[in-house]
Design a protein around this motif. Sequence first.
Motif, short mmCIF file in Angstrom:
data_model
loop_
_atom_site.label_atom_id
_atom_site.label_comp_id
_atom_site.label_asym_id
_atom_site.label_seq_id
_atom_site.Cartn_x
_atom_site.Cartn_y
_atom_site.Cartn_z
N HIS A 161 0.83 -1.21 0.00
CA HIS A 161 0.00 0.00 0.00
C HIS A 161 0.87 1.25 0.00
O HIS A 161 0.60 2.21 -0.74
CB HIS A 161 -0.92 -0.01 1.23
CG HIS A 161 -1.91 1.11 1.24
ND1 HIS A 161 -2.97 1.18 0.37
CD2 HIS A 161 -1.99 2.22 2.03
CE1 HIS A 161 -3.67 2.28 0.61
NE2 HIS A 161 -3.09 2.94 1.61
N ALA A 162 1.92 1.26 0.82
CA ALA A 162 2.83 2.40 0.85
C ALA A 162 3.48 2.60 -0.52
O ALA A 162 3.63 3.74 -0.99
CB ALA A 162 3.88 2.20 1.93
N ALA A 163 3.89 1.51 -1.17
CA ALA A 163 4.53 1.61 -2.48
C ALA A 163 3.57 2.23 -3.50
O ALA A 163 3.95 3.11 -4.28
CB ALA A 163 4.99 0.23 -2.94
N HIS A 164 2.33 1.77 -3.50
CA HIS A 164 1.34 2.34 -4.42
C HIS A 164 1.13 3.83 -4.15
O HIS A 164 1.07 4.64 -5.08
CB HIS A 164 0.01 1.60 -4.28
CG HIS A 164 -0.06 0.32 -5.05
ND1 HIS A 164 -0.60 0.24 -6.31
CD2 HIS A 164 0.34 -0.93 -4.74
CE1 HIS A 164 -0.53 -1.00 -6.75
NE2 HIS A 164 0.03 -1.74 -5.80
N ARG A 165 1.03 4.20 -2.89
CA ARG A 165 0.82 5.60 -2.52
C ARG A 165 1.98 6.46 -3.01
O ARG A 165 1.78 7.56 -3.54
CB ARG A 165 0.67 5.72 -1.00
CG ARG A 165 -0.66 5.25 -0.44
CD ARG A 165 -1.72 6.36 -0.54
NE ARG A 165 -1.34 7.52 0.25
CZ ARG A 165 -1.68 7.70 1.53
NH1 ARG A 165 -2.40 6.78 2.17
NH2 ARG A 165 -1.32 8.80 2.17
N LEU A 166 3.19 5.98 -2.82
CA LEU A 166 4.37 6.75 -3.21
C LEU A 166 4.44 6.97 -4.72
O LEU A 166 4.69 8.08 -5.20
CB LEU A 166 5.63 6.05 -2.72
CG LEU A 166 5.90 6.14 -1.22
CD1 LEU A 166 6.93 5.10 -0.80
CD2 LEU A 166 6.39 7.54 -0.86
#
Length: 776
Positions: A161-166
């Motif tokens: 999720h963090a990777a997608h957000r970034l």
Amino acid sequence: MAEGEQGGVDPARAADLVEFIDLLGQRRVEAGSPPFRALAKAVGPLMRPPRVISHTTLREAFQTRRRRLDADLVVAVVRALGADRAEADRWRAACLRIHRDAKTGGRAGVLRRLPGDLATFTGRDRDLALLLEAAEQGTGPLIVTAIEGMAGVGKTQLAVHAAHRLVRSGHYTDLQLFTNLRGFDADYEPADPATVLDIFLRELGVPAAQIPATLEERAAMFRDRMHGRRALVLLDNAADEDQVRPLLPGSDRCLVLITSRRSLAGLDGARPHRLDVFTPQEALALLSRVIGAQRVQAEAPAARAVVDAVGCLPLAVALLAARLRSHPERPLADMVRRLEAEPLIGVRGRGPALRPVFDLSFQALPEGAQDALGAIGVHPGRDYTAAAIAALVGSTVEQAEEELERLQDEHLVRETSPRRYDVHDLVRDYAAEVAADLLPDRGEAFGRLVAWYLQTAVNAAKELNTFLLPEIADVPGLHPLEFDARDAAIAWYDAETVNLRAIHQAVVAAGLFDACWQLPVALRDFMHLRYRPEDNFSFHRRAADALRNSEDKKSRALMLLGISTPGRRLGRYDDAKAALIEAARLYDELDDVGGRIMVLGEQAAMHHAHGRSEVAASLWRQVIGLSEPISDRRSVMIAHLNLGDILTRLGRFDEAWAEGRLALDEAEALDDRRAKCIITGNLGEVLLHRGDYEATLTWFARLTALAQETGDRYEMVNSLEQRAVALEHLGRLDEARQMWQEAAAVLDEVDTARAEKARRRLALISPEAGTKQADD
């Protein structure tokens, strides 16, 4: 209306297609996550005009790797999920806007190398804020964040999720790489960093033949290729620091996210981030997201008791939520009583106490879905397809697809790419435990799986014109894949490479001696084509060792022979030589002339590799002398082909041409299209070396036609490049430029380094370059 209530997802928020599809997934969650099969039946009549929509087509509409979506399908989907006309119009407008932006250069989704984001991702606000703050610092030292915590705590979901957000917010947009390092599988070794680097380097466009052999060299090349890129590398499920260290890109513009159950404090520069279980509020928020806030609020004490019973472990809460969603009429208090009735115990003594939670999900599954989960416990691979599960349980592929869909709806499996599934380590442990009850004859089930892989591999190998393929007996009820094109067969091998390694290891361990040598034979051309000499060597070595005490000397000799070629390519000449000597001894004992011929061919190749061309030529002539009396036309063809190539390198062009024509005659008689391609190219090179450029053009035009017929892109490129060289010699530079351009376009898909060479050659003969040279 707040998000999480009916119709609360706003499609106008989507900045690109990836986000749009994520929001569509959230809209499905809002509506209770109806199974795709049921949803497809509701969507079809809402299409204009009405038509049948398959559940697989519908499932693919929710895949973030898609490049476009049908707006009419989107409208029908949201209408089937309960949207009114006004909401459906908003979804249509957002869909059309996103595709319009993409055509005019608007921001496009770039997350194709990351697993899909979880539509039900909830909570973790503080953890997410800390990760994003560290990752958004911009340029500077390499950022390495290690997310640590127990099994089932949600490390992977948070990292993804963090990777997608970034990436959506404009960070690390050049490239994203992902791998599951399998650090905590009780039955198999963690992923080898050298193998992971092989995969990463291929994704980065390094030609397979240029990937170094050693871990240290691969790590150095990886760092070089990542230099200056704004890239994100997600290393999931790491075993320890030693496994991770070679995979660090080194560039100060990269972010590395690592998940592990262990502390990685020994990793220089790593920022540890300890992830705990959900807070009660986060656990209740996830429960509300899946089963509805109104239901949770109506039974607030029971809802709190449900999440407390499993210690607010995210994996357990997700499983229980899926179970409750399937029974909206049952009070939450019933779930509490069931959990309290059985003391919590572990799964194989590892991880948190999840056995009762798995049991609740498992016992509510229909029989077919239970069998599919048990089949996963028997499959030794790392991900699963419906066809493989069907082979294990003896069902049709369509039935297996339906059962995997049910398991996904229950959060027991996850779809990592279209129609490929994997499971959490703890779920896999549970599946292995229940498999003993569901599949009492696990050996028989595994045998069906092996037969399916073997027959599919043979069918694929036929598209590569692999010779000496084993005869495989048909197994009733199996549905092996069939292929109608070379590229489709190669794509299957690429997708199944890791599984095929695991299958072969398990075959040898199970003592299935026929399959242990048949699988390497079926796969050898794929391993050669994809330049995986390590696999080729290990498959044949493993099989040869397994057959050491077998009475099947012929199969053992064939496996020893198969060690030679990859052994040469890996520089393991002592191993290759020893295997050849042993193979020759066995073929002599068997008085097998065909075997002696193959040994001579390998010996010739060994001498040629060491620069002893005359010795190699002599051995190929011996092959011809032995092969002709027994009408072994294939060996005669191979000998003439290789002899012609050696003579070309020696500058003896007339003799090389004669040998090539003899090889081509044999290939014509055998109707071997792949061999005809290779030989035609070799003959064209002879003409080019002799300076007969017009004839060169004619000969390579023939190769182009053959390459188009067989789908052989490498020979197509060879033809284009050699024709370009001949045209340059003839002074026909406009035509030469066209050839180089076509060659570069094809090479962009198969060998980027060679594509760059083609473009450099193109630049040298461009009009601007010619003018500059004239001015100089």
